[in-house]
Write a protein that holds these residues in place. Structure first.
Motif, PDB file in Angstrom:
ATOM      1  N   TYR A 165      -0.884  64.288   7.634  1.00  0.00           N
ATOM      2  CA  TYR A 165      -1.001  66.020   7.811  1.00  0.00           C
ATOM      3  C   TYR A 165      -0.972  66.442   9.749  1.00  0.00           C
ATOM      4  O   TYR A 165      -1.300  65.232   9.893  1.00  0.00           O
ATOM      5  N   MET A 166       0.061  67.297   9.681  1.00  0.00           N
ATOM      6  CA  MET A 166       0.065  67.593  10.851  1.00  0.00           C
ATOM      7  C   MET A 166      -0.161  68.693  11.325  1.00  0.00           C
ATOM      8  O   MET A 166       0.550  69.778  10.119  1.00  0.00           O
ATOM      9  N   GLY A 167      -0.708  69.674  12.465  1.00  0.00           N
ATOM     10  CA  GLY A 167      -0.270  70.660  12.975  1.00  0.00           C
ATOM     11  C   GLY A 167      -0.356  71.176  14.384  1.00  0.00           C
ATOM     12  O   GLY A 167      -0.514  70.332  14.948  1.00  0.00           O
ATOM     13  N   SER A 176      -2.818  64.943  14.629  1.00  0.00           N
ATOM     14  CA  SER A 176      -2.502  64.707  13.365  1.00  0.00           C
ATOM     15  C   SER A 176      -2.894  63.604  12.497  1.00  0.00           C
ATOM     16  O   SER A 176      -3.882  62.829  13.793  1.00  0.00           O
ATOM     17  N   ALA A 177      -2.896  63.224  11.116  1.00  0.00           N
ATOM     18  CA  ALA A 177      -4.153  61.679  10.613  1.00  0.00           C
ATOM     19  C   ALA A 177      -2.918  61.647   9.904  1.00  0.00           C
ATOM     20  O   ALA A 177      -2.560  62.353   8.915  1.00  0.00           O
ATOM     21  N   ILE A 178      -3.897  59.783  10.023  1.00  0.00           N
ATOM     22  CA  ILE A 178      -3.429  59.226   8.750  1.00  0.00           C
ATOM     23  C   ILE A 178      -4.263  58.243   7.691  1.00  0.00           C
ATOM     24  O   ILE A 178      -5.531  58.526   8.773  1.00  0.00           O
ATOM     25  N   ASN A 179      -4.985  58.631   6.962  1.00  0.00           N
ATOM     26  CA  ASN A 179      -5.372  58.391   5.793  1.00  0.00           C
ATOM     27  C   ASN A 179      -5.430  57.115   4.710  1.00  0.00           C
ATOM     28  O   ASN A 179      -4.215  57.712   3.745  1.00  0.00           O
ATOM     29  N   SER A 187       1.601  65.032   3.753  1.00  0.00           N
ATOM     30  CA  SER A 187       2.907  64.174   2.675  1.00  0.00           C
ATOM     31  C   SER A 187       1.356  62.994   2.227  1.00  0.00           C
ATOM     32  O   SER A 187       0.500  61.912   2.453  1.00  0.00           O
ATOM     33  N   TYR A 188       2.203  62.988   1.196  1.00  0.00           N
ATOM     34  CA  TYR A 188       0.949  61.829  -0.185  1.00  0.00           C
ATOM     35  C   TYR A 188       2.410  60.578  -0.366  1.00  0.00           C
ATOM     36  O   TYR A 188       3.345  61.340  -0.117  1.00  0.00           O
ATOM     37  N   PHE A 215       5.359  63.107  -2.073  1.00  0.00           N
ATOM     38  CA  PHE A 215       4.867  64.423  -2.013  1.00  0.00           C
ATOM     39  C   PHE A 215       4.743  65.396  -0.900  1.00  0.00           C
ATOM     40  O   PHE A 215       4.036  65.180  -0.214  1.00  0.00           O
ATOM     41  N   GLY A 216       5.361  66.037  -0.726  1.00  0.00           N
ATOM     42  CA  GLY A 216       4.972  66.431   0.509  1.00  0.00           C
ATOM     43  C   GLY A 216       4.868  68.271   1.195  1.00  0.00           C
ATOM     44  O   GLY A 216       6.126  69.000   0.380  1.00  0.00           O
TER      45      GLY A 216
END
Length: 441
Positions: free
Chosen positions: A324-326, A365-368, A303-304, A285-286
């Motif tokens: 997520y990113m900006g 941006s980051a991812i967890n 984004s999930y 889902f984004g």
């Protein structure tokens, strides 16, 4: 054998035509050529022939006078040089040149209703079909596409690689479905492009034909709204909000859902044995936003991703990711670029007495990971990553690009998850420089 026969026949025709053209005086040959040209322009009695126009505009375009056939041929080359500021040769990391993508695009449309598109990419090992589809597109409100295409998810991923603001994508790309074989209906039912939709059904196993190993398919939905599409003010005309959703079945016994790899450096930051298999359920889902106001642009995404897996002890547990990113960009000399479109340069170098234009871009941006892979399968490395990137794009004109990008990656700083490099270093961050040279026509 077929190619050799075709070449031999073409040479025979060429020689015969040359011999015929050399008979008679120069005046006779000129008159004969004029007659042949006129014959081509004038259809036979009772026929429906028409003239063909050819011109250069975003590639070589050609069409018949009545627009019953329209075509486009284009090509581009993207070349990178990567310099690793943290790792070195002893870590099996080597600075060097790479071919990001070299491709030819061919597109044709019949009777303003049916079209086909092919993008073939080339490398030292040969050629590969990157994209290719057949499409019914008579009406803006309802179109049908079948073939190999990008699954409609994520504005960053849906952009053509020529137009991405950074030479390399963000960390969010690890949650994105990618290219796939399938069918999709899409369109813009409200005049002016205020609302757009995409509804697709895909194999769910990626772009390679023949790799499907289950009859279940992956559903993909994307909805986008441009509330100011018909507004007179440029401040809101190019504001787009979109949501995307996919749900389906992963390839049977497919193992890890993705490669946890930093895009610019290639560092795999989360890793372990594939002692498990897919449990066939995968959900994404984004939400994404794009706002372009003249030379200024803002882009953001969230984004999930969730996938279920069966582990060696028989347990069934989900693995979840959130990314997520900006991004913010600005053109110094008044240029602009609408989403997934060629940049508009006001004064091109060598053409309009100008310099071209320069775009400055910054991105975070980051991812967890909520990690069943670590808990159930003994995976190690970092369970999160962050990226800070700065880019500079120089466009002497709309068809040539030179870019420089600096990327800083920060990984999980806990002692138990730091990297051990081949030469014994223990690190939790790295820096990379990426340079791009690009031309397309």
């Amino acid at each position: 054998m077929i190619l050799k026969s075709f070449v031999a026949a073409a040479l025979a025709l060429l020689l015969a035509g040359t011999a015929s053209a050399q008979t008679g005086s120069l005046e006779d040959r000129v008159k004969a050529l004029e007659i042949k040209t006129e014959d081509k322009k004038t259809p036979a009695a009772g026929g429906t022939g028409t003239g063909v126009q050819a011109y250069f505009d975003d590639g070589l375009q050609f069409r018949t006078d009545d627009k019953s056939f329209m075509g486009h041929i284009g090509a581009f080359g993207i070349f990178h040089y990567t310099s690793n500021a943290t790792f070195n040769d002893s870590d099996n990391r080597f600075d060097g040149f790479t071919i990001k993508m070299v491709a030819i695009d061919v597109e044709g449309r019949l009777w303003q209703s049916f079209s086909g598109f092919v993008r073939a990419i080339f490398n030292s090992g040969g050629s590969t079909l990157f994209l290719g589809w057949a499409e019914f597109n008579k009406w803006d409100a309802f179109k049908i596409r079948v073939g190999l295409m990008k699954v409609p998810y994520s504005q960053e991923f849906l952009e053509d690689p020529r137009w991405t603001d950074m030479p390399e994508n963000s960390l969010l790309g690890m949650t994105v479905p990618g290219r796939d074989l399938g069918a999709m209906v899409f369109g813009s039912p409200i005049e002016g492009g205020i609302f757009q939709y995409w509804l697709g059904l895909f194999n769910g196993t990626g772009p390679s034909a023949g790799t499907e190993n289950n009859s279940d398919k992956e559903l993909s939905i994307r909805l986008a709204i441009r509330p100011g599409a018909k507004a007179e003010s440029d401040a809101i005309k190019n504001l787009t909000l979109a949501v995307s959703y996919t749900r389906g079945v992963a390839g049977r016994d497919s193992g890890a859902p993705t490669v946890f790899q930093a895009p610019a450096s290639g560092t795999i930051f989360h890793f372990g044995p594939n002692t498990f298999k897919s449990d066939y359920e995968r959900t994404r889902f984004g939400v994404d936003l794009v706002w372009i106001w003249g030379p200024f642009s803002v882009k953001g995404e969230w984004s999930y991703f969730k996938s279920k897996h069966q582990f060696i002890d028989g347990s069934h547990d989900p693995m979840r990711m959130v990314a997520y990113m900006g991004e913010v960009g600005f053109w110094l000399l008044g240029g602009t670029r609408l989403n997934n479109k060629r940049p508009q340069i006001k004064k091109a170098l060598f053409q309009d007495g100008g310099f071209g234009d320069v775009q400055i871009v910054g991105r975070y941006s980051a991812i967890n990971l909520e990690d069943a892979l670590e808990n159930e399968a003994g995976w190690g490395g970092s369970r999160n990553a962050q990226e800070v990137a700065i880019g500079l794009n120089y466009y002497p004109n709309s068809f040539v690009r030179v870019s420089a990008m600096y990327v800083y990656y920060r990984y999980d700083h806990k002692d138990t998850r730091r990297f051990f490099t081949p030469d014994g270093q223990v690190i939790d961050n790295e820096s990379v420089f990426v340079f791009r040279a690009q031309i397309d026509f």
